[in-house]
Write a protein that holds these residues in place. Structure first.
Motif: not given
Length: 357
Positions: A98-123
């Motif tokens: 059992i564990y806590h799993l945390n995710v942090n992504s810098d594939l999108d900008s800090a203000d929420g812009k989605k750049y299309g860099l493949g975040s679903s694959a990377a995560v």
């Protein structure tokens, strides 16, 4: 505390054709990452993302199953990666924790812009890597790709999985997709251990070295696109216009073979020539299928780069998101970036990321 990262990606060439087994694409991994951390727990687990703080997901263990106390969550790829990796861990005789799993992504900008860099694959890749550390499992890059590809395919249902390859192998890669029909059959016949250790028909992944003067520039047009929906619409074109579709495939394959040879020869001019031809092929496909691949702003982005000596095209499924430019580093890059900004195109300050196994 266990931590694992996976980089984002952009397609350089070969889009749409690459969903067919054996048809090549060139993809590049970028130095923006999804980071997954895992911390052991004892009573309940939590899955959380810095980007979705209000949607943390809590779970308990009932036997080997993860049981959740809320169903509405944005973590489908993470959950699929957990399910497959824990299935593999069990097959290796590892007790589940059992564990806590945390995710942090810098594939999108800090203000929420989605750049299309493949975040679903990377995560997906980062989750598999982190869990393998947690369960003390060593995977080769080939095995990591296969496990993450299955997990991603279980959620998305289509696509080439080239973005998974970029997140696993890093750098510039030439990629040819595996036969998804074969995989569906093999999953019924083979154990997961055997599936990760067998050759997958059609799958080829080759690391490429770009010519020294080559510079990759990336422009974001501010309109995120849905890759899955665009791929679905091209699939409809494939079903109704088979001759035209197969002509596109053949021309894309030949174009990519010439482009890959350009990398082998260190020939920037040859690579640029095939980038330009690949753009033409995609625009012909868009016209024939009534799908918008190169939007008006993507066209502006590309045309501006061409006037300054670059070769440019949309990246990925198109319909918005990013375009790429391959240009000689000796050209006036500052003027190009300034011209983009004047036209509402955001230059992304990204570099190629190389992975060491």
């Amino acid at each position: 505390m266990i931590s694992a990262q996976a980089p984002g990606k952009l397609y350089i060439a070969g889009e749409y054709a690459v969903v067919e087994p054996g048809y090549p694409a060139i993809i590049v991994a970028l130095n923006q990452f999804v980071t997954v951390t895992i911390e052991e727990s004892h009573d309940y687990g939590r899955i959380a993302s810095k980007q979705y703080q209000e949607n943390s997901l809590y779970w308990e263990r009932q036997g080997t199953e993860l049981v959740f106390d809320n169903r509405d969550n944005p973590f489908h790829y993470i959950l699929s990666a957990i399910r497959l990796t824990e299935q593999y861990a069990q097959a290796l005789g590892k007790p589940l924790g059992i564990y806590h799993l945390n995710v942090n992504s810098d594939l999108d900008s800090a203000d929420g812009k989605k750049y299309g860099l493949g975040s679903s694959a990377a995560v997906t890749v980062a989750t598999v890597k982190a869990l393998c550390q947690f369960y003390d499992i060593h995977l080769s890059q080939d095995q990591l790709f296969k496990l993450a590809a299955i997990a991603h395919l279980d959620v998305q249902g289509n696509g080439s999985l080239g973005d998974i390859a970029a997140s696993v192998y890093g750098g510039w890669i030439a990629y040819r997709a595996f036969d998804r029909d074969w995989l569906a059959s093999a999953r019924r016949e083979l154990t997961l251990i055997d599936l990760l250790n067998t050759d997958w028909p059609g799958l080829e992944i080759e690391l490429l070295t770009p010519p020294a003067p080559l510079r990759l520039l990336i422009g974001w047009t501010g309109s995120p696109a849905s890759t899955s929906h665009l791929v679905d619409r091209i699939a409809l074109f494939k079903a109704t216009r088979r001759k035209s579709y197969h002509q596109f495939l053949d021309e894309s394959r030949d174009c990519l073979h010439r482009m890959i040879q350009g990398f082998h020869n260190g020939d920037l001019v040859a690579i640029q020539r095939e980038i330009t031809f690949n753009r033409q092929l995609l625009n012909q496909l868009a016209h024939s299928s009534h799908v918008t691949i190169e939007t008006k702003l993507l066209k502006t982005m590309c045309d501006t780069a061409v006037t300054l000596g670059g070769a440019a095209k949309s990246s990925g499924a198109g319909g918005g998101d990013c375009g790429i430019v391959i240009i000689d580093a000796a050209k006036d890059l500052a003027k190009l970036l300034h011209d983009w900004e004047q036209r509402g195109i955001e230059p992304l300050k990204l570099n190629v990321h190389h992975v060491t196994e």
